[in-house]
Motif scaffolding. Structure first.
Motif, mmCIF file in Angstrom:
data_model
loop_
_atom_site.group_PDB
_atom_site.id
_atom_site.type_symbol
_atom_site.label_atom_id
_atom_site.label_comp_id
_atom_site.label_asym_id
_atom_site.label_seq_id
_atom_site.Cartn_x
_atom_site.Cartn_y
_atom_site.Cartn_z
ATOM 1 N N LEU A 61 0.423 -1.473 0.038
ATOM 2 C CA LEU A 61 -0.053 0.002 0.141
ATOM 3 C C LEU A 61 1.165 1.342 -0.124
ATOM 4 C CD1 LEU A 61 -2.557 -1.204 2.079
ATOM 5 C CD2 LEU A 61 -3.365 -1.118 0.128
ATOM 6 N N GLY A 62 2.423 0.712 0.334
ATOM 7 C CA GLY A 62 3.100 1.894 -0.233
ATOM 8 C C GLY A 62 2.923 3.043 1.087
ATOM 9 N N MET A 63 2.937 4.328 1.500
ATOM 10 C CA MET A 63 2.633 5.694 1.334
ATOM 11 C C MET A 63 1.142 5.829 2.061
ATOM 12 S SD MET A 63 5.746 6.068 2.833
ATOM 13 C CE MET A 63 5.687 8.004 3.988
ATOM 14 N N SER A 64 0.883 6.068 1.044
ATOM 15 C CA SER A 64 -0.832 6.671 0.945
ATOM 16 C C SER A 64 -2.066 5.484 -0.070
ATOM 17 C CB SER A 64 -0.911 8.021 0.549
ATOM 18 O OG SER A 64 -1.006 7.389 -0.569
ATOM 19 N N GLY A 65 -1.338 4.192 0.012
ATOM 20 C CA GLY A 65 -2.361 3.608 -0.503
ATOM 21 C C GLY A 65 -3.452 2.524 0.206
ATOM 22 N N SER A 66 -5.081 2.564 -0.447
ATOM 23 C CA SER A 66 -5.562 1.667 0.588
ATOM 24 C C SER A 66 -5.876 0.404 -0.988
ATOM 25 C CB SER A 66 -6.782 2.716 0.820
ATOM 26 O OG SER A 66 -7.500 3.500 0.141
ATOM 27 N N LEU A 67 -7.142 -0.349 -0.725
ATOM 28 C CA LEU A 67 -7.412 -1.383 -1.201
ATOM 29 C C LEU A 67 -9.132 -0.814 -1.065
ATOM 30 C CD1 LEU A 67 -5.205 -4.272 -1.374
ATOM 31 C CD2 LEU A 67 -5.742 -2.512 -3.179
ATOM 32 N N ARG A 68 -10.276 -0.965 -1.698
ATOM 33 C CA ARG A 68 -11.067 -0.709 -1.238
ATOM 34 C C ARG A 68 -12.198 -1.658 -2.775
ATOM 35 N NH1 ARG A 68 -14.384 3.540 -0.338
ATOM 36 N NH2 ARG A 68 -12.517 4.391 1.269
ATOM 37 N N ARG B 63 -10.453 -2.263 -6.128
ATOM 38 C CA ARG B 63 -9.308 -1.200 -6.643
ATOM 39 C C ARG B 63 -8.622 -0.180 -5.094
ATOM 40 N NH1 ARG B 63 -12.941 3.363 -9.915
ATOM 41 N NH2 ARG B 63 -12.544 2.016 -11.165
ATOM 42 N N LEU B 64 -7.613 -0.515 -6.024
ATOM 43 C CA LEU B 64 -5.814 0.294 -5.334
ATOM 44 C C LEU B 64 -6.127 1.844 -5.574
ATOM 45 C CD1 LEU B 64 -3.478 0.002 -3.871
ATOM 46 C CD2 LEU B 64 -2.492 0.009 -5.586
ATOM 47 N N HIS B 65 -6.132 2.861 -4.684
ATOM 48 C CA HIS B 65 -5.923 3.858 -4.353
ATOM 49 C C HIS B 65 -5.031 4.739 -4.093
ATOM 50 C CE1 HIS B 65 -8.048 7.800 -4.033
ATOM 51 N NE2 HIS B 65 -6.941 8.029 -3.746
ATOM 52 N N GLY C 229 -13.721 -1.580 3.421
ATOM 53 C CA GLY C 229 -15.376 -1.124 3.731
ATOM 54 C C GLY C 229 -16.048 -0.032 3.568
ATOM 55 N N GLY C 230 -14.069 1.163 3.570
ATOM 56 C CA GLY C 230 -14.177 2.866 3.533
ATOM 57 C C GLY C 230 -14.584 3.031 5.232
#
Length: 272
Positions: free
Chosen positions: A71-78, A103-105, A226-227
């Motif tokens: 997820l690196g420094m700021s990533g999240s999976l949704r 989705r990887l944000h 799930g956010g």
């Protein structure tokens, strides 16, 4: 940066929905930290058989290889059920199935999704091979932990962050575990005796376990699959509280720099 608790929260959030699903498509956005390592269309038709974690890496096990997700420094999976929405400017990887899309944000694009044949793949060994023990597993043995401390020339805080002895103790959790154990961040690891080493061993496991139960820590932009935001930060004793009174003794919390990281501690409760 998402650490072990945040990655474990993410794993739990996607494992039950992904297992057994067939990949219909993989869609890439802007380049991430490392290339995928395979043509996206080659993953179509693969089935997700398991979702595991090693340190801060998620392992999406397929019936043919696996995807290592960081997820690196700021990533999240949704995870979003149903057809995928159009990607935004910070959406860089979609794993599309008949039931929904993972989705990887990642606004800063330090994250990565890498395909490997298995754990013995050279790329997997490069990324995972030198990681320390999993602190919440039975493989994290006190005897090995204490022996590693005695052999180190580093201060205890940088050693915790290095991931060589134990994984997942990021800056927040290292500060909090050291506070609970009554050990100052600058204490040489080799000078920590068996009694205090045991306190720190127990504190690490407790802090990380509690953080998982709290959904991780959200300081800026982390959210689970799930956010939902994490709320461990609400219970922090020293992290981010420079100048504020220690919740135990009332002494103002101090901050010092170790390398490029900020270490927070109570000079009274953590004497040495």
């Amino acid at each position: 940066m998402p650490e072990l608790p945040e990655v474990e929260v993410t794993r739990r959030g996607i494992a039950s929905v992904l297992q057994g699903l067939r990949i219909e498509a993989v869609v890439l956005g802007k380049p991430l930290r490392w290339p995928l390592g395979v043509e996206p269309q080659a993953l179509a038709g693969c089935t997700v058989t398991d979702v595991q974690r090693r340190g801060k890496y998620l392992l999406l096990v397929l019936d043919a290889g696996m995807l290592l997700v960081h997820l690196g420094m700021s990533g999240s999976l949704r995870w979003r059920p149903g057809p995928p929405l159009p990607p935004g400017p910070h959406d860089h990887f979609d794993l599309v199935t008949a039931r929904g899309t993972l989705r990887l944000h990642d606004p800063r694009r330090f994250g990565a999704v890498v395909y490997v044949q298995g754990l013995q793949d050279p790329q997997a060994r490069k990324l995972l091979g030198r990681l320390g023990a999993e602190p919440l597993s039975e493989g994290f043995r006190f005897e090995d932990w204490f022996a590693a401390l005695r052999q180190s020339r580093q201060a205890i805080k940088p050693l915790l962050l290095s991931g060589r002895v134990v994984v997942g103790a990021g800056n927040i959790y290292a500060c909090e575990a050291l506070f609970r154990a009554g050990i100052r961040p600058t204490t040489p690891a080799a000078r920590i005796g068996p009694v205090r080493a045991r306190r720190l061993y127990d504190a690490l496991r407790a802090v990380l376990g509690e953080a998982v139960d709290c959904g991780g820590t959200t300081l800026r932009n982390f959210s689970g699959a799930g956010g939902d935001a994490g709320h461990f930060q609400e219970y922090a004793q020293v992290y981010g509280r420079e100048g504020q009174p220690c919740r135990t003794c009332g002494t103002p919390v101090r901050m010092l720099r170790q390398g490029q990281r900020s270490s927070y501690y109570c000079p009274h409760c953590q004497r040495a």
